[in-house]
Design an enzyme around this catalytic site. Sequence first.
Site, PDB file in Angstrom:
ATOM      1  N   ASP A 133      -1.469 -12.784  21.457  1.00  0.00           N
ATOM      2  CA  ASP A 133      -1.738 -12.555  20.030  1.00  0.00           C
ATOM      3  C   ASP A 133      -2.180 -11.108  19.774  1.00  0.00           C
ATOM      4  O   ASP A 133      -3.205 -10.856  19.139  1.00  0.00           O
ATOM      5  CB  ASP A 133      -2.830 -13.509  19.527  1.00  0.00           C
ATOM      6  CG  ASP A 133      -2.601 -14.947  19.936  1.00  0.00           C
ATOM      7  OD1 ASP A 133      -1.433 -15.369  19.957  1.00  0.00           O
ATOM      8  OD2 ASP A 133      -3.595 -15.646  20.242  1.00  0.00           O
ATOM      9  N   GLU A 169       2.893 -19.910  11.786  1.00  0.00           N
ATOM     10  CA  GLU A 169       1.599 -19.282  12.042  1.00  0.00           C
ATOM     11  C   GLU A 169       1.777 -17.799  12.335  1.00  0.00           C
ATOM     12  O   GLU A 169       2.900 -17.280  12.333  1.00  0.00           O
ATOM     13  CB  GLU A 169       0.880 -19.968  13.214  1.00  0.00           C
ATOM     14  CG  GLU A 169       1.577 -19.787  14.555  1.00  0.00           C
ATOM     15  CD  GLU A 169       0.859 -20.511  15.695  1.00  0.00           C
ATOM     16  OE1 GLU A 169      -0.001 -21.372  15.417  1.00  0.00           O
ATOM     17  OE2 GLU A 169       1.168 -20.205  16.873  1.00  0.00           O
ATOM     18  N   HIS A 217       3.720 -14.261  17.843  1.00  0.00           N
ATOM     19  CA  HIS A 217       2.442 -13.779  17.325  1.00  0.00           C
ATOM     20  C   HIS A 217       2.386 -12.250  17.361  1.00  0.00           C
ATOM     21  O   HIS A 217       1.616 -11.642  18.099  1.00  0.00           O
ATOM     22  CB  HIS A 217       1.246 -14.366  18.039  1.00  0.00           C
ATOM     23  CG  HIS A 217       0.018 -14.284  17.182  1.00  0.00           C
ATOM     24  ND1 HIS A 217      -0.629 -15.405  16.708  1.00  0.00           N
ATOM     25  CD2 HIS A 217      -0.631 -13.219  16.661  1.00  0.00           C
ATOM     26  CE1 HIS A 217      -1.650 -15.014  15.950  1.00  0.00           C
ATOM     27  NE2 HIS A 217      -1.657 -13.694  15.902  1.00  0.00           N
ATOM     28  N   ARG A 242       0.543 -14.983  29.118  1.00  0.00           N
ATOM     29  CA  ARG A 242       1.141 -14.258  27.994  1.00  0.00           C
ATOM     30  C   ARG A 242       0.666 -12.805  28.076  1.00  0.00           C
ATOM     31  O   ARG A 242      -0.496 -12.543  28.370  1.00  0.00           O
ATOM     32  CB  ARG A 242       0.741 -14.893  26.670  1.00  0.00           C
ATOM     33  CG  ARG A 242       1.335 -16.279  26.455  1.00  0.00           C
ATOM     34  CD  ARG A 242       0.881 -16.914  25.163  1.00  0.00           C
ATOM     35  NE  ARG A 242      -0.540 -17.250  25.174  1.00  0.00           N
ATOM     36  CZ  ARG A 242      -1.186 -17.796  24.145  1.00  0.00           C
ATOM     37  NH1 ARG A 242      -0.529 -18.049  23.024  1.00  0.00           N
ATOM     38  NH2 ARG A 242      -2.466 -18.089  24.232  1.00  0.00           N
ATOM     39  N   HIS A 259      28.789  -1.275  23.492  1.00  0.00           N
ATOM     40  CA  HIS A 259      29.852  -1.882  24.289  1.00  0.00           C
ATOM     41  C   HIS A 259      30.457  -3.031  23.505  1.00  0.00           C
ATOM     42  O   HIS A 259      29.763  -3.749  22.770  1.00  0.00           O
ATOM     43  CB  HIS A 259      29.349  -2.334  25.657  1.00  0.00           C
ATOM     44  CG  HIS A 259      28.199  -3.298  25.622  1.00  0.00           C
ATOM     45  ND1 HIS A 259      28.370  -4.661  25.445  1.00  0.00           N
ATOM     46  CD2 HIS A 259      26.863  -3.117  25.755  1.00  0.00           C
ATOM     47  CE1 HIS A 259      27.199  -5.267  25.481  1.00  0.00           C
ATOM     48  NE2 HIS A 259      26.256  -4.349  25.647  1.00  0.00           N
ATOM     49  N   TRP A 260      31.747  -3.163  23.626  1.00  0.00           N
ATOM     50  CA  TRP A 260      32.478  -4.256  22.999  1.00  0.00           C
ATOM     51  C   TRP A 260      33.501  -4.756  24.008  1.00  0.00           C
ATOM     52  O   TRP A 260      34.407  -4.027  24.391  1.00  0.00           O
ATOM     53  CB  TRP A 260      33.169  -3.799  21.713  1.00  0.00           C
ATOM     54  CG  TRP A 260      34.052  -4.852  21.102  1.00  0.00           C
ATOM     55  CD1 TRP A 260      35.417  -4.910  21.127  1.00  0.00           C
ATOM     56  CD2 TRP A 260      33.617  -6.031  20.414  1.00  0.00           C
ATOM     57  NE1 TRP A 260      35.867  -6.036  20.483  1.00  0.00           N
ATOM     58  CE2 TRP A 260      34.781  -6.753  20.029  1.00  0.00           C
ATOM     59  CE3 TRP A 260      32.369  -6.555  20.076  1.00  0.00           C
ATOM     60  CZ2 TRP A 260      34.724  -7.960  19.342  1.00  0.00           C
ATOM     61  CZ3 TRP A 260      32.313  -7.766  19.389  1.00  0.00           C
ATOM     62  CH2 TRP A 260      33.485  -8.436  19.023  1.00  0.00           C
ATOM     63  N   ASP A 282      23.751  -4.576  21.781  1.00  0.00           N
ATOM     64  CA  ASP A 282      24.987  -3.977  22.289  1.00  0.00           C
ATOM     65  C   ASP A 282      24.942  -2.457  22.224  1.00  0.00           C
ATOM     66  O   ASP A 282      25.743  -1.781  22.883  1.00  0.00           O
ATOM     67  CB  ASP A 282      26.200  -4.468  21.480  1.00  0.00           C
ATOM     68  CG  ASP A 282      26.663  -5.850  21.894  1.00  0.00           C
ATOM     69  OD1 ASP A 282      26.071  -6.427  22.825  1.00  0.00           O
ATOM     70  OD2 ASP A 282      27.623  -6.357  21.276  1.00  0.00           O
ATOM     71  N   HIS A 328      33.323  10.924  22.625  1.00  0.00           N
ATOM     72  CA  HIS A 328      34.165   9.942  21.963  1.00  0.00           C
ATOM     73  C   HIS A 328      35.428  10.614  21.447  1.00  0.00           C
ATOM     74  O   HIS A 328      35.436  11.781  21.050  1.00  0.00           O
ATOM     75  CB  HIS A 328      33.427   9.220  20.835  1.00  0.00           C
ATOM     76  CG  HIS A 328      32.869  10.118  19.763  1.00  0.00           C
ATOM     77  ND1 HIS A 328      33.632  10.602  18.732  1.00  0.00           N
ATOM     78  CD2 HIS A 328      31.618  10.595  19.563  1.00  0.00           C
ATOM     79  CE1 HIS A 328      32.882  11.342  17.941  1.00  0.00           C
ATOM     80  NE2 HIS A 328      31.650  11.366  18.426  1.00  0.00           N
ATOM     81  N   TYR A 329      36.501   9.862  21.490  1.00  0.00           N
ATOM     82  CA  TYR A 329      37.797  10.304  20.978  1.00  0.00           C
ATOM     83  C   TYR A 329      38.455   9.080  20.376  1.00  0.00           C
ATOM     84  O   TYR A 329      38.628   8.068  21.054  1.00  0.00           O
ATOM     85  CB  TYR A 329      38.660  10.887  22.106  1.00  0.00           C
ATOM     86  CG  TYR A 329      39.986  11.429  21.630  1.00  0.00           C
ATOM     87  CD1 TYR A 329      40.066  12.682  21.009  1.00  0.00           C
ATOM     88  CD2 TYR A 329      41.147  10.685  21.770  1.00  0.00           C
ATOM     89  CE1 TYR A 329      41.278  13.185  20.554  1.00  0.00           C
ATOM     90  CE2 TYR A 329      42.363  11.164  21.314  1.00  0.00           C
ATOM     91  CZ  TYR A 329      42.413  12.411  20.706  1.00  0.00           C
ATOM     92  OH  TYR A 329      43.621  12.921  20.245  1.00  0.00           O
TER      93      TYR A 329
END
Length: 480
Positions: free
Chosen positions: A47, A223, A287, A321, A363-364, A379, A456-457
């Site tokens: 908590d 809660e 919590h 916890r 990622h796909w 992802d 990226h291209y």
Amino acid sequence: MRRHVIRLLLALLVALTAALGTAPAQAAAPDSPAVTYTNPIAEKRADPHIFKHTDGYYYFTATVPEYHRIVLRRATTIQGLNTASEVTIWTKHSSGVMGAHIWAPEIHYIDGKWYVYFAAGSTSDVWAIRMYVLEGTGANPLTATWTEKGQITTTWESFSLDATTFVVNGVRYLAWAQRNPSENNNTSLFLAKMANPWTITGTPVELSQPTLSWETVGYKVNEGPAVIQHGGKVFMTYSASATDANYCLGMLTASATADLTNAASWTKSSTPVFQSNASTSQYGPGHNSFTTSEDGKSDILVYHDRSYKDISGDPLNDPNRRTRVQKVYWKADGTPDFGIPVADGVTPQRFSSYNFADRFIRHWEYRAKIEANVSPLADSQFRVVTGLAGTGTVSLESANFPGYYLRHKNFEVWVEKNDGTSAFASDASFYQRSGLADSAGVSYESYNYAGRYIRHYNYLLYVQTPATATDRGDATFYAQ
């Protein structure tokens, strides 16, 4: 003839632009840059509540497994709370009320004084849980003088806990969980305005009761309310179901300009917004509370969970916890995306394109690409860890597929499982460089193909040698 000349000039201009490698307009560096922490922040602390104060310190309190005292830590960083010394500021009464089940403390600073809200039972009935308030005088709450302000009085004298306070448009509210005697459940969520930090005013409104299937596993529970505000909206997360692996977060949403004491102003999520995840070995997240990063630019989700699913006996008697944190991301529609409870260790980051600000590496079907509005969020999250090829390099591990890494094969970038070979380690290791198009960004140079970078291209990722300004922009990313 005139049209022909204009078309010819335009064609020449396009050709010249391509030859010079003119990049698209630069994306602005993100308003919320990456923050990383190492989980867990605190073992055997449930908590959790972290309050960032104007004095430069984070103050941390939580339920201890003995359920018999209230503790505080402070540090100038969230991570620093992990090793900060802990002080007991209050201990349960030896008899009577406030004598058992000391639960869910929260610390707030209101009008020049410190306040701790907590729940407690009685030595004569440990389940007669009620809400109480401590008031602290002094700049440092770890050394403050604390006085008991007594019980928070509500509509019924019934099981009540998890008080939290917040301000919207200058009005202070209290939200909490309580058993409504007329309902066949354990607790519902309530809200009221406050006359002072220990007294509500007006008639409380019931905002939510556990009716959905994921709110009623083991116990029928709403809660642990917690509030975060963003973009003119008020979001109230809450915990549902039993405190084992079924524990999860739901969310209510209202406009900040609405009457928050009208239940009709709030809309409940139809599914959990945060729940157990077997792939990252995180179970029963809940919590929660919210704080902000050290630079004030990121919202941080604070919560507890366990690292295992199966519990022997009553979950309340299981002490394991632990407190964890991770960054909150915001969708294009202004709603929060909490993603999944990430694996233990360093928290992941997201990487947006230098020249497509709304697109992130993701990622796909295991192919790496850049895309906007990524769902699920995980992802597009990667942990930057020590490179599989060794010190001096980094590897980017998938957040929702631990053990899977960005790697190149045939110069295409994929997310694949580490097979333990030296070839994989080399293909999945990179040198982290300052951004080729902007030093505020980051670029990743291949470990085994010097001069080739992740870029990226056509929105797919490759490792290539950047030759133009456009290429360098394609190979530059902002960590978020």
